[in-house]
Enzyme design. Sequence first.
Site, PDB file in Angstrom:
ATOM      1  N   GLN A   1       1.223  -9.136  -6.520  1.00  0.00           N
ATOM      2  CA  GLN A   1       0.743 -10.520  -6.679  1.00  0.00           C
ATOM      3  C   GLN A   1       1.628 -11.362  -7.596  1.00  0.00           C
ATOM      4  O   GLN A   1       1.298 -12.521  -7.856  1.00  0.00           O
ATOM      5  CB  GLN A   1      -0.707 -10.532  -7.192  1.00  0.00           C
ATOM      6  CG  GLN A   1      -1.720 -10.021  -6.176  1.00  0.00           C
ATOM      7  CD  GLN A   1      -1.871 -10.935  -4.948  1.00  0.00           C
ATOM      8  OE1 GLN A   1      -1.438 -12.088  -4.930  1.00  0.00           O
ATOM      9  NE2 GLN A   1      -2.487 -10.397  -3.904  1.00  0.00           N
TER      10      GLN A   1
ATOM     11  N   CYS B   1      -9.396  -6.713   1.497  1.00  0.00           N
ATOM     12  CA  CYS B   1      -9.826  -5.401   1.960  1.00  0.00           C
ATOM     13  C   CYS B   1     -11.325  -5.201   1.747  1.00  0.00           C
ATOM     14  O   CYS B   1     -11.970  -4.498   2.492  1.00  0.00           O
ATOM     15  CB  CYS B   1      -9.074  -4.303   1.224  1.00  0.00           C
ATOM     16  SG  CYS B   1      -7.321  -4.597   1.237  1.00  0.00           S
TER      17      CYS B   1
ATOM     18  N   ASN C   1      -5.166  -9.408  -8.154  1.00  0.00           N
ATOM     19  CA  ASN C   1      -5.256 -10.201  -6.921  1.00  0.00           C
ATOM     20  C   ASN C   1      -6.485 -11.094  -6.866  1.00  0.00           C
ATOM     21  O   ASN C   1      -6.482 -12.118  -6.206  1.00  0.00           O
ATOM     22  CB  ASN C   1      -5.231  -9.283  -5.692  1.00  0.00           C
ATOM     23  CG  ASN C   1      -6.073  -8.043  -5.852  1.00  0.00           C
ATOM     24  OD1 ASN C   1      -5.938  -7.300  -6.813  1.00  0.00           O
ATOM     25  ND2 ASN C   1      -6.959  -7.808  -4.902  1.00  0.00           N
TER      26      ASN C   1
ATOM     27  N   THR D   1      13.256   5.417  10.865  1.00  0.00           N
ATOM     28  CA  THR D   1      14.226   4.367  11.205  1.00  0.00           C
ATOM     29  C   THR D   1      13.783   3.032  10.615  1.00  0.00           C
ATOM     30  O   THR D   1      12.619   2.640  10.763  1.00  0.00           O
ATOM     31  CB  THR D   1      14.344   4.255  12.741  1.00  0.00           C
ATOM     32  OG1 THR D   1      14.743   5.537  13.227  1.00  0.00           O
ATOM     33  CG2 THR D   1      15.358   3.206  13.161  1.00  0.00           C
TER      34      THR D   1
ATOM     35  N   THR E   1       0.838  -1.210   0.000  1.00  0.00           N
ATOM     36  CA  THR E   1       0.000   0.000   0.000  1.00  0.00           C
ATOM     37  C   THR E   1       0.868   1.253   0.000  1.00  0.00           C
ATOM     38  O   THR E   1       0.634   2.184  -0.773  1.00  0.00           O
ATOM     39  CB  THR E   1      -0.940  -0.008   1.224  1.00  0.00           C
ATOM     40  OG1 THR E   1      -1.756  -1.188   1.147  1.00  0.00           O
ATOM     41  CG2 THR E   1      -1.819   1.220   1.269  1.00  0.00           C
TER      42      THR E   1
ATOM     43  N   SER F   1       5.338  -6.567  -2.005  1.00  0.00           N
ATOM     44  CA  SER F   1       4.973  -6.684  -0.591  1.00  0.00           C
ATOM     45  C   SER F   1       5.420  -8.048  -0.058  1.00  0.00           C
ATOM     46  O   SER F   1       5.140  -9.078  -0.678  1.00  0.00           O
ATOM     47  CB  SER F   1       3.456  -6.542  -0.446  1.00  0.00           C
ATOM     48  OG  SER F   1       3.061  -6.805   0.879  1.00  0.00           O
ATOM     49  N   ALA F   2       6.092  -8.044   1.106  1.00  0.00           N
ATOM     50  CA  ALA F   2       6.701  -9.272   1.641  1.00  0.00           C
ATOM     51  C   ALA F   2       5.688 -10.348   1.993  1.00  0.00           C
ATOM     52  O   ALA F   2       5.916 -11.535   1.758  1.00  0.00           O
ATOM     53  CB  ALA F   2       7.519  -8.925   2.890  1.00  0.00           C
ATOM     54  N   HIS F   3       4.529  -9.952   2.546  1.00  0.00           N
ATOM     55  CA  HIS F   3       3.658 -10.981   3.124  1.00  0.00           C
ATOM     56  C   HIS F   3       2.907 -11.796   2.088  1.00  0.00           C
ATOM     57  O   HIS F   3       2.219 -12.762   2.436  1.00  0.00           O
ATOM     58  CB  HIS F   3       2.704 -10.369   4.166  1.00  0.00           C
ATOM     59  CG  HIS F   3       1.566  -9.558   3.628  1.00  0.00           C
ATOM     60  ND1 HIS F   3       0.290 -10.059   3.549  1.00  0.00           N
ATOM     61  CD2 HIS F   3       1.498  -8.289   3.176  1.00  0.00           C
ATOM     62  CE1 HIS F   3      -0.513  -9.106   3.076  1.00  0.00           C
ATOM     63  NE2 HIS F   3       0.198  -8.032   2.843  1.00  0.00           N
TER      64      HIS F   3
HETATM   65  N1  PLP Z   1      -1.623  -4.449  -4.266  1.00  0.00           N
HETATM   66  C1  PLP Z   1      -2.159  -5.673  -4.470  1.00  0.00           C
HETATM   67  C2  PLP Z   1      -2.362  -6.169  -5.862  1.00  0.00           C
HETATM   68  C3  PLP Z   1      -2.508  -6.464  -3.370  1.00  0.00           C
HETATM   69  O1  PLP Z   1      -3.045  -7.670  -3.577  1.00  0.00           O
HETATM   70  C4  PLP Z   1      -2.304  -5.955  -2.059  1.00  0.00           C
HETATM   71  C5  PLP Z   1      -2.718  -6.732  -0.878  1.00  0.00           C
HETATM   72  O2  PLP Z   1      -3.809  -7.281  -0.818  1.00  0.00           O
HETATM   73  C6  PLP Z   1      -1.730  -4.682  -1.926  1.00  0.00           C
HETATM   74  C7  PLP Z   1      -1.403  -3.961  -3.050  1.00  0.00           C
HETATM   75  C8  PLP Z   1      -1.471  -4.085  -0.576  1.00  0.00           C
HETATM   76  O3  PLP Z   1      -0.284  -4.621  -0.023  1.00  0.00           O
HETATM   77  P1  PLP Z   1      -0.040  -4.532   1.560  1.00  0.00           P
HETATM   78  O4  PLP Z   1      -1.008  -5.489   2.176  1.00  0.00           O
HETATM   79  O5  PLP Z   1       1.380  -4.959   1.729  1.00  0.00           O
HETATM   80  O6  PLP Z   1      -0.259  -3.132   1.958  1.00  0.00           O
END
Ligand code: PLP
Length: 392
Positions: A183, A329, A155, A241, A75, A203-205
């Site tokens: 993704q 979301c 996604n 930091t 994000t 994004s790491a997760h």
């Molecule tokens: N962009 C896409 C295509 C995503 O699927 C997501 C997470 O669902 C994000 C951005 C947001 O990433 P983060 O959860 O690391 O903020």
Amino acid sequence: MRTPVRIYLDYNATSPLHPEAAETMARLLRDEYGNASSVHADGQRARTIVDDARQQIGALIDADPSDIVFTSGGTEADNFALRGVAEQQDATGRRHLIASAIEHEAVLNTLKALGKRGWSTTLLPVDESGVASPDALQAALRPETALVSVMHANNEVGTLQPIAELASIARAYGAVFHSDAVQTVGKVPVSVRRLGVDLLSLSAHKFGGPKGVGALWIRRGLKLTPFMTGGRQERNRRAGTENVPAIAGLGEAARISREHLAAAGARTASLRDRFEQVVLSGVPGTTVNGDPDRRVPNTTNLSFDGIEAEALLIALDLEGIAVSTGSACSSGSLEPSHVLRAMGVSQARTRNSLRFSLGPATTAAEIDAVAALLPPLVAKLRRLTHRTAAVR
Ligand code: PLP
């Protein structure tokens, strides 16, 4: 009481932390508390850890590590890209921004926010499989277009975009091209050089790293107005930091994903395809949403005629199976998916679609168990829906 065995098929929402990343992070949280900006040895050790992670990300996306800026996740990377370019180009009179209609909320709501502040915005249409065409982009571009943002893969349905082609069209107009690759990074090979983009978010997760950390790759020489202001961290691009253990977890996840990328992708795709085949033949009235050929290997989005997706999601959850109705979301809201709507999917079908997203730990036995459960569950829900409609 034993915890019931769960089957997790929601990797596009988030993925379990890789055990090696978890171990590294736990050790660093305990032992390495230095500030990466400090001159002394403790600080320098922290700096080395951050730079090692930057190398790992660089290797994963075929980029020079020094062009990578760590953020608090996908994000923030998307916000930085859009706001950073918009603000930077404001003075040049380029005040038009384009994004595809199926972007994640991180891009769409940022575009909306900039729209409220005076930028003009265009949403790029997609076809029925979710692809934004080069012709559509050509038609949307204007001499004053500052930025085009098109995600590498969606996604919800997993459709991959023709990014290299789109990026070269945008750049011919002098517009900056951003791709949200949240993704795809860690799931399919990603090369910023081959894609020809100017900015790329990750994004790491989503690939075995921790939540709350990600990165934005910025083409060398491209100026962005930083939207985090403060100290001079990340070469003056992102103040604050550094979260050293989280960044190290991201680096570990990048290393592991890169080592297993080809084999893991092929294995996941074959499990996904087998799942789809069994479900399509076992549950009449099932449709695959998205592009069956050009999509990430781990995702299938299925519409089941005559049921409410939320009801099936809950029924599966009660059986110990985690899936999703779309992006995490927007789940919890009954708004039909903006992605399926943009693809021209009928109102009814947008309400009966579920996303199954697999990961490296998904097994054939899990896939077979879910595929075997779906026919009776869907049949039961259809009977209930039918009865409720008859009573009304
Ligand atoms: N962009 C896409 C295509 C995503 O699927 C997501 C997470 O669902 C994000 C951005 C947001 O990433 P983060 O959860 O690391 O903020």
